[in-house]
Design an enzyme around this catalytic site. Sequence first.
Site, PDB file in Angstrom:
ATOM      1  N   ALA A  69      14.398 -11.063  34.523  1.00 26.20           N
ATOM      2  CA  ALA A  69      13.082 -11.455  34.396  1.00 26.20           C
ATOM      3  C   ALA A  69      12.596 -10.743  32.862  1.00 26.20           C
ATOM      4  CB  ALA A  69      12.301 -10.769  35.424  1.00 26.20           C
ATOM      5  N   GLN A  71      10.908  -8.395  31.820  1.00 21.13           N
ATOM      6  CA  GLN A  71      11.041  -7.192  31.736  1.00 21.13           C
ATOM      7  C   GLN A  71      12.162  -6.384  32.390  1.00 21.13           C
ATOM      8  OE1 GLN A  71       9.371  -4.630  29.631  1.00 21.13           O
ATOM      9  NE2 GLN A  71       8.182  -6.381  28.789  1.00 21.13           N
ATOM     10  N   SER A  72      13.178  -7.066  32.297  1.00 18.64           N
ATOM     11  CA  SER A  72      14.603  -6.629  33.016  1.00 18.64           C
ATOM     12  C   SER A  72      14.974  -5.496  32.534  1.00 18.64           C
ATOM     13  CB  SER A  72      15.711  -7.933  32.946  1.00 18.64           C
ATOM     14  OG  SER A  72      17.008  -7.278  33.154  1.00 18.64           O
ATOM     15  N   ASN A  73      15.312  -4.557  33.174  1.00 18.63           N
ATOM     16  CA  ASN A  73      16.062  -3.441  32.850  1.00 18.63           C
ATOM     17  C   ASN A  73      17.293  -3.549  32.270  1.00 18.63           C
ATOM     18  OD1 ASN A  73      13.536  -1.455  33.022  1.00 18.63           O
ATOM     19  ND2 ASN A  73      13.764  -2.070  35.113  1.00 18.63           N
ATOM     20  N   CYS A  75      18.694  -6.356  31.536  1.00 20.61           N
ATOM     21  CA  CYS A  75      18.843  -6.927  30.244  1.00 20.61           C
ATOM     22  C   CYS A  75      19.177  -5.890  29.183  1.00 20.61           C
ATOM     23  CB  CYS A  75      18.186  -8.138  30.102  1.00 20.61           C
ATOM     24  SG  CYS A  75      18.324  -9.404  31.171  1.00 20.61           S
TER      25      CYS A  75
END
Length: 326
Positions: A69, A71-73, A75
């Site tokens: 998503a 705000q993916s941590n 990624c």
Amino acid sequence: MIPKQMIAHLPTPVEWMPRLSAALGGPKLLVKRDDQTGLAMGGNKTRKLEYILADAQAQGAKTLVTIGAVQSNHCRQTAALAARFGLDCILILYGDKPETMTGNLLLDALFGAEIHWTTREQRDETFNRVFNHAWQEGRRPYAIPLGASNALGAVAYAEAFSEMINQGVNPDWIIFASSSAGTQAGMVLGARRTNFRGKILGISVDLPRDELAMKVADLATAGAERYGEKYVFNPQDILVNDHYIGAGYAVLGENETRAIQFFAKYEGLLVDPVYTGRAAGAMIDLIEKQFFKPDETVLFWHTGGTPALFAQKYMDSFQEIVKPKL
Ligand SMILES: *Cc1c(COP(=O)(O)O)cnc(C)c1O
């Protein structure tokens, strides 16, 4: 021994939360600080990526490709990992493309990741297209699934579980945010391998209980195979609470807002708006409902995510709360 690249700062500390416990009149509270695993502000993906990177290197990968998503941590940490090991990173992000780069997204860009935008519905299709294109261009791409939740991700958390046991920590309950199932799968596998007697309760961040429990059981079984062990896990034995999903994934509600304030005010600790705030809010609510016995010990496994606090949409939501302090 299953190979890994040593990246994480381990063991992560386990600390008491006496002031939060007193404020809630609740059980003894511990926190396992996997927000301090290192790799671009830490979080649970560091441990998983140690194993996944070793596999990628063994396969001669030159580009890490993953998905998440906005705000993916996961990624953000994958992008940092690629930078550190001299690999390219391609991120497929789904959701509304924001006007400004803030929070995790800002960090993705700083780490030099190549970003492709898509929708949640088309995410698999986009992933395959981008991956195949990278392959044809000779970039030796290596696919990392959503949340780094595969058998190796589960192995990473089985090892994390042993780390906790080796720290002499033996709580009655372990509570944490559960989403793509790898973390919980690893914990239940680790619990089996160490004969742990306490309970492992995943707070679902987005999926209905049965769906998440099924994924956890499957990944735990797949993780056991990596050890050459034959455990079979049943979804009925997996503890998942899906009562705190509120208005949906990544939607900040009163539950998360209150948890963020409580952890900050009583312990000087930060939890995030999407994952750990949701799970911490669930823990607080369950304490208030006297779900735990007063003499029990509850360990909150902090899985990170704090850079999302500085995503524009969450900062905006918090302005009303902090304004009186100006
Ligand atoms: C990814 C993530 C989780 C969920 O872990 P899964 O293994 O996907 O269930 C929890 N907390 C944070 C901060 C995360 O980034």
